[in-house]
Design a protein around this motif. Sequence first.
Motif, mmCIF file in Angstrom:
data_model
loop_
_atom_site.group_PDB
_atom_site.id
_atom_site.type_symbol
_atom_site.label_atom_id
_atom_site.label_comp_id
_atom_site.label_asym_id
_atom_site.label_seq_id
_atom_site.Cartn_x
_atom_site.Cartn_y
_atom_site.Cartn_z
ATOM 1 N N GLY A 109 43.762 54.720 46.611
ATOM 2 C CA GLY A 109 43.099 53.509 46.149
ATOM 3 C C GLY A 109 43.974 52.281 46.336
ATOM 4 N N ASN A 110 43.380 51.204 46.814
ATOM 5 C CA ASN A 110 44.113 49.977 47.122
ATOM 6 C C ASN A 110 43.904 48.961 46.004
ATOM 7 N N VAL A 111 44.970 48.657 45.261
ATOM 8 C CA VAL A 111 44.856 47.717 44.149
ATOM 9 C C VAL A 111 44.840 46.270 44.629
ATOM 10 N N ASP A 112 45.231 46.045 45.877
ATOM 11 C CA ASP A 112 45.292 44.680 46.408
ATOM 12 C C ASP A 112 44.020 44.265 47.137
ATOM 13 N N GLN A 113 43.133 45.226 47.427
ATOM 14 C CA GLN A 113 41.881 44.893 48.118
ATOM 15 C C GLN A 113 41.033 43.970 47.241
ATOM 16 N N LYS A 114 40.408 42.972 47.845
ATOM 17 C CA LYS A 114 39.652 41.975 47.093
ATOM 18 C C LYS A 114 38.149 42.091 47.360
ATOM 19 N N ASN A 115 37.368 41.696 46.358
ATOM 20 C CA ASN A 115 35.917 41.653 46.541
ATOM 21 C C ASN A 115 35.531 40.318 47.184
ATOM 22 N N LEU A 116 34.242 40.041 47.306
ATOM 23 C CA LEU A 116 33.802 38.824 47.973
ATOM 24 C C LEU A 116 34.176 37.566 47.210
ATOM 25 N N LYS A 117 34.489 37.713 45.936
ATOM 26 C CA LYS A 117 34.926 36.561 45.135
ATOM 27 C C LYS A 117 36.437 36.353 45.195
ATOM 28 N N GLY A 118 37.119 37.224 45.946
ATOM 29 C CA GLY A 118 38.572 37.098 46.056
ATOM 30 C C GLY A 118 39.334 37.721 44.909
ATOM 31 N N GLU A 119 38.686 38.626 44.174
ATOM 32 C CA GLU A 119 39.327 39.254 43.010
ATOM 33 C C GLU A 119 39.837 40.641 43.389
ATOM 34 N N ASN A 120 41.081 40.920 43.029
ATOM 35 C CA ASN A 120 41.624 42.263 43.220
ATOM 36 C C ASN A 120 41.568 43.022 41.897
ATOM 37 N N ALA A 121 42.160 44.211 41.879
ATOM 38 C CA ALA A 121 42.075 45.056 40.671
ATOM 39 C C ALA A 121 42.712 44.383 39.467
ATOM 40 N N ALA A 122 43.846 43.702 39.674
ATOM 41 C CA ALA A 122 44.532 43.050 38.559
ATOM 42 C C ALA A 122 43.673 41.933 37.970
ATOM 43 N N ALA A 123 43.010 41.184 38.826
ATOM 44 C CA ALA A 123 42.152 40.095 38.337
ATOM 45 C C ALA A 123 40.962 40.643 37.558
ATOM 46 N N LEU A 124 40.410 41.751 38.023
ATOM 47 C CA LEU A 124 39.247 42.340 37.357
ATOM 48 C C LEU A 124 39.625 43.057 36.068
ATOM 49 N N ALA A 125 40.874 43.495 35.968
ATOM 50 C CA ALA A 125 41.322 44.164 34.744
ATOM 51 C C ALA A 125 41.516 43.170 33.606
ATOM 52 N N LYS A 151 47.180 48.113 29.870
ATOM 53 C CA LYS A 151 47.420 49.455 30.395
ATOM 54 C C LYS A 151 47.104 49.520 31.889
ATOM 55 N N ILE A 152 45.979 48.938 32.279
ATOM 56 C CA ILE A 152 45.616 48.926 33.694
ATOM 57 C C ILE A 152 46.603 48.069 34.482
ATOM 58 N N LEU A 153 46.981 46.923 33.929
ATOM 59 C CA LEU A 153 47.937 46.045 34.610
ATOM 60 C C LEU A 153 49.279 46.731 34.796
ATOM 61 N N GLN A 154 49.703 47.517 33.814
ATOM 62 C CA GLN A 154 50.967 48.244 33.940
ATOM 63 C C GLN A 154 50.863 49.328 35.004
ATOM 64 N N LEU A 155 49.717 50.007 35.061
ATOM 65 C CA LEU A 155 49.501 51.018 36.098
ATOM 66 C C LEU A 155 49.563 50.391 37.490
ATOM 67 N N ILE A 156 48.994 49.207 37.618
ATOM 68 C CA ILE A 156 49.022 48.509 38.910
ATOM 69 C C ILE A 156 50.455 48.160 39.288
ATOM 70 N N SER A 157 51.218 47.656 38.328
ATOM 71 C CA SER A 157 52.612 47.287 38.590
ATOM 72 C C SER A 157 53.443 48.504 38.980
ATOM 73 N N ASP A 158 53.260 49.599 38.248
ATOM 74 C CA ASP A 158 54.010 50.827 38.551
ATOM 75 C C ASP A 158 53.633 51.362 39.926
ATOM 76 N N HIS A 159 52.345 51.292 40.252
ATOM 77 C CA HIS A 159 51.876 51.798 41.550
ATOM 78 C C HIS A 159 52.471 50.980 42.693
ATOM 79 N N GLN A 160 52.504 49.681 42.536
ATOM 80 C CA GLN A 160 53.058 48.820 43.585
ATOM 81 C C GLN A 160 54.546 49.075 43.775
ATOM 82 N N ALA A 161 55.276 49.252 42.663
ATOM 83 C CA ALA A 161 56.710 49.519 42.760
ATOM 84 C C ALA A 161 56.974 50.867 43.427
#
Length: 395
Positions: free
Chosen positions: A202-218, A223-233
């Motif tokens: 799963g790609n956390v950086d992929q954006k929807n048509l509004k330009g929102e990625n997973a972090a923006a939608l969270a 908890k979700i933001l921390q998972l995204i940070s850990d995944h990127q690292a």
Amino acid sequence: MSARVRFQERPGITYVPSSRSGNAPLLADIISKPMPQLHHENRYDMDACTAASIGDEKELRKLLKINPNTMIMKNQSGWTPLLYAAYLGHNNVVAFLLDSGAKVDDSTNGRWQTPLMMASACGNLNVVRLLLERGANPKICDKEKRQAIHYAASCCQNVVVDTLLAAGCDPNAADSQGTTAVHEAAMAGHEVTFISLLEKGGNVDQKNLKGENAAALACDNNKILQLISDHQAENAKQNPQIISGNRATRTLSELLEEMDLGRYVEQFKSENVDLEVFFELKEQDFKDMNIAYGPKKRMLDVIKRYKTTGVIRSDAFDSPQPASTSPRGYTSHAGDDNEINGTLKSIRDLNQETKTFVMNALESLGSGDANRLRGQLINILNNVESIGLKVSSHV
């Protein structure tokens, strides 16, 4: 403050006047009206969609004998019996309908929703597995280009998500709005589902048509933001890329050259240290290789930043740092301070001694004592050389 309602008389009741009140014709007229026909509770006409929705396989078998086409016919809402059975989790009815001619992917409604989508949304795992075994295509899209995995992720059905991923679903497949299953899980805030999707690419950086990625939608879901940070690292550690300026450094030699420490390239080669091994080195390893204090600190700083963020700039040592007595603005530690302070004290003493030698040399120059002057100049040169060696050990 509560309010109490008082009625002058009991509401909602119609009183029929007695015959003594002179209204006997009214009562007779009411009684004369025909009563509705009463039927036994078992007297009704069952249709296939209703039978499938309540899981009544026995009734479906009766209907099949009367008209086999009822197993695939749609009701006024455009739903088939198979859609109802899958949606409500009647595994035995789903199997019966499939055996009786229902098509696993053709039994769709007006929104092109398939039985697999309905079962996935409701977390009916056994039905999902049965449909997949019978050939259901997990990548079929509805009118909004949403797949079964979109339905499962939006409804936090993590076990179903795992099953669909194993069946070949793409966690990054986008619907008509650019929304992926990863986006759905991030919006729903369900960590287990989110982790399952990330583990399958799963790609956390992929954006929807509004330009929102997973972090923006969270939003503010920590908890979700921390998972995204850990995944990127973690991704950065598995795919090391040392950034310098506008280009990427992929070898230790390039990294050292960018740090203006190319003189150590051959030494690291002789020690069989490549880029991967370099990032595992400890301070004692540099001491064992007799790396001077300054270069050692610069390399350790790059290693530390890499382990912290996963993406390390080779020019990181030039970034502003808190002021300290350490060279190049490094933040020093207790052991480093002691080492530097000892060196500075030695330099101070050598400078004071050098001044004394210079004064003696001047006196000898005035007296014409050449041998004494020669000895003082030698002492001065020795002290200057000692100071130079001590300074070079830290830069």
